[in-house]
Design a protein around this motif. Structure first.
Motif, mmCIF file in Angstrom:
data_model
loop_
_atom_site.group_PDB
_atom_site.id
_atom_site.type_symbol
_atom_site.label_atom_id
_atom_site.label_comp_id
_atom_site.label_asym_id
_atom_site.label_seq_id
_atom_site.Cartn_x
_atom_site.Cartn_y
_atom_site.Cartn_z
ATOM 1 N N TRP A 172 0.431 51.694 18.592
ATOM 2 C CA TRP A 172 -0.353 51.290 19.754
ATOM 3 C C TRP A 172 -1.079 49.962 19.526
ATOM 4 O O TRP A 172 -1.275 49.523 18.396
ATOM 5 N N TYR A 173 -1.517 49.391 20.644
ATOM 6 C CA TYR A 173 -2.351 48.183 20.644
ATOM 7 C C TYR A 173 -3.784 48.577 21.033
ATOM 8 O O TYR A 173 -3.995 49.611 21.687
ATOM 9 N N LEU A 174 -4.738 47.743 20.640
ATOM 10 C CA LEU A 174 -6.148 47.992 20.948
ATOM 11 C C LEU A 174 -6.683 46.816 21.767
ATOM 12 O O LEU A 174 -6.531 45.664 21.368
ATOM 13 N N GLY A 175 -7.306 47.138 22.908
ATOM 14 C CA GLY A 175 -7.822 46.091 23.797
ATOM 15 C C GLY A 175 -9.339 45.974 23.698
ATOM 16 O O GLY A 175 -10.040 46.991 23.725
ATOM 17 N N PHE A 176 -9.825 44.735 23.596
ATOM 18 C CA PHE A 176 -11.267 44.509 23.449
ATOM 19 C C PHE A 176 -11.819 43.675 24.605
ATOM 20 O O PHE A 176 -11.287 42.614 24.929
ATOM 21 N N THR A 177 -12.900 44.180 25.178
ATOM 22 C CA THR A 177 -13.571 43.510 26.301
ATOM 23 C C THR A 177 -14.764 42.703 25.790
ATOM 24 O O THR A 177 -14.992 42.594 24.585
ATOM 25 N N GLY A 178 -15.572 42.237 26.754
ATOM 26 C CA GLY A 178 -16.806 41.537 26.429
ATOM 27 C C GLY A 178 -17.775 42.356 25.597
ATOM 28 O O GLY A 178 -18.706 41.790 24.994
ATOM 29 N N VAL A 179 -17.556 43.669 25.534
ATOM 30 C CA VAL A 179 -18.436 44.535 24.737
ATOM 31 C C VAL A 179 -18.537 44.044 23.287
ATOM 32 O O VAL A 179 -19.594 44.143 22.673
ATOM 33 N N ASN A 198 -1.518 41.467 14.974
ATOM 34 C CA ASN A 198 -0.429 41.634 15.946
ATOM 35 C C ASN A 198 -0.588 42.881 16.832
ATOM 36 O O ASN A 198 0.315 43.237 17.571
ATOM 37 N N ARG A 199 -1.752 43.536 16.755
ATOM 38 C CA ARG A 199 -2.016 44.692 17.622
ATOM 39 C C ARG A 199 -3.259 44.514 18.493
ATOM 40 O O ARG A 199 -3.722 45.459 19.114
ATOM 41 N N LEU A 200 -3.801 43.320 18.504
ATOM 42 C CA LEU A 200 -5.026 43.076 19.272
ATOM 43 C C LEU A 200 -4.727 42.485 20.642
ATOM 44 O O LEU A 200 -3.907 41.590 20.772
ATOM 45 N N LEU A 201 -5.431 43.003 21.645
ATOM 46 C CA LEU A 201 -5.409 42.383 22.969
ATOM 47 C C LEU A 201 -6.845 42.075 23.366
ATOM 48 O O LEU A 201 -7.775 42.762 22.929
ATOM 49 N N VAL A 202 -7.014 41.038 24.199
ATOM 50 C CA VAL A 202 -8.331 40.764 24.777
ATOM 51 C C VAL A 202 -8.241 40.943 26.284
ATOM 52 O O VAL A 202 -7.180 40.731 26.880
ATOM 53 N N GLU A 203 -9.360 41.341 26.860
ATOM 54 C CA GLU A 203 -9.373 41.674 28.283
ATOM 55 C C GLU A 203 -10.791 41.518 28.824
ATOM 56 O O GLU A 203 -11.762 41.601 28.072
ATOM 57 N N THR A 204 -10.880 41.301 30.133
ATOM 58 C CA THR A 204 -12.211 41.266 30.741
ATOM 59 C C THR A 204 -12.589 42.602 31.362
ATOM 60 O O THR A 204 -13.759 42.946 31.433
#
Ligand code: NI
Length: 257
Positions: A172-179, A198-204
């Protein structure tokens, strides 16, 4: 070099809070370096709106599905609607789906049933999923055990390092927000520092979760550099390296060429 290397892997531009300036805002993405946005559905109308946005903007792709808050509406008819929408161009995932035991507006059993049904849909369609999971780590992992061929991203990751490790091990991938930019974000920061690049995503998760120094305001994808800068600082990497990696990761996960 192409300067559009920021990717917002989780946005909700269909929401009313963008009604006043949606077009102008989305028209400004290129000059802000944002080259890819995944607009994510929460129910049927927002899933339809996501597909429409993907049709309108070349840099927007869509996910369709019911958030745990909408789990009570996930019946056979609804699943057929999602199946139909998933056949449209540029629909790259089923989501956001999952479990939310924080507010528990919908009884757990109903949430679990909807989560399973939508995982089965993703499995049948060979699509990744975007998971919303809050205070339900144990049940979420147990349900995912029954769908070993389905992977995707845990968005707005809020779990422990232990959960992060388990998910990464499962592909799996892990998504990180502004938190992750908040002063009190100890756990998420620890995981963002540890996780394989290679498993990190960024998101708002826009319009929510604006990063520092915009905390409390409506967020949008032009704030993505704040998350990328934070991860780059945590890991001692150039900002561009993290921006590139998170864009490439999203393209890989969602099969975007
Ligand atoms: Ni969301």
């Amino acid at each position: 070099m192409d300067e559009r290397f920021f990717c917002d892997s989780h946005a909700h531009y269909d929401q009313r809070r963008f009604d006043g300036d949606r077009e102008a805002l989305l028209a400004s993405m290129g000059e802000n370096g944002v080259g890819l946005i995944i607009n994510v559905g929460c129910d049927l109308p927002s899933s339809e709106a996501s597909v429409a946005l993907a049709r309108q903007y070349d840099f927007i792709y869509a996910a369709v599905g019911s958030h745990p808050d909408d789990a009570g509406h996930v019946d056979e008819a609804r699943l057929w609607e999602y199946r139909r929408l998933a056949g449209a161009d540029k629909v790259v995932a089923i989501g956001e789906i999952g479990l939310d035991y924080h507010y528990e507006d919908v009884p757990r059993e109903i949430q679990k049933r909807a989560f399973r049904a939508q995982l089965a849909l993703a499995e049948a369609l060979h699509l990744p999923v975007i998971v919303h999971e809050r205070e339900a780590h144990g049940d979420a992992l147990e349900i995912l055990n029954d769908f070993p061929s389905v992977t995707g991203v845990f968005h707005c990751f809020s779990g422990s390092l232990e959960l992060g490790r388990e998910l990464v091990k499962r592909g799996w991938y892990l998504g990180f927000t502004g938190v992750i930019t908040f002063k009190n974000a100890r756990k998420a920061v620890e995981v963002a520092q540890w996780a394989p690049l290679n498993r990190l995503l960024v998101e708002t998760d826009c319009p929510y979760m604006a990063p520092e120094p915009y905390r409390g305001r409506r967020s949008d994808s032009t704030m993505i550099p704040k998350m990328v800068e934070k991860i780059a600082a945590l890991r001692g990497l150039p900002v561009e390296t993290v921006a590139r990696a998170t864009l490439d990761n999203a393209k890989r996960l969602f099969s975007i060429s």
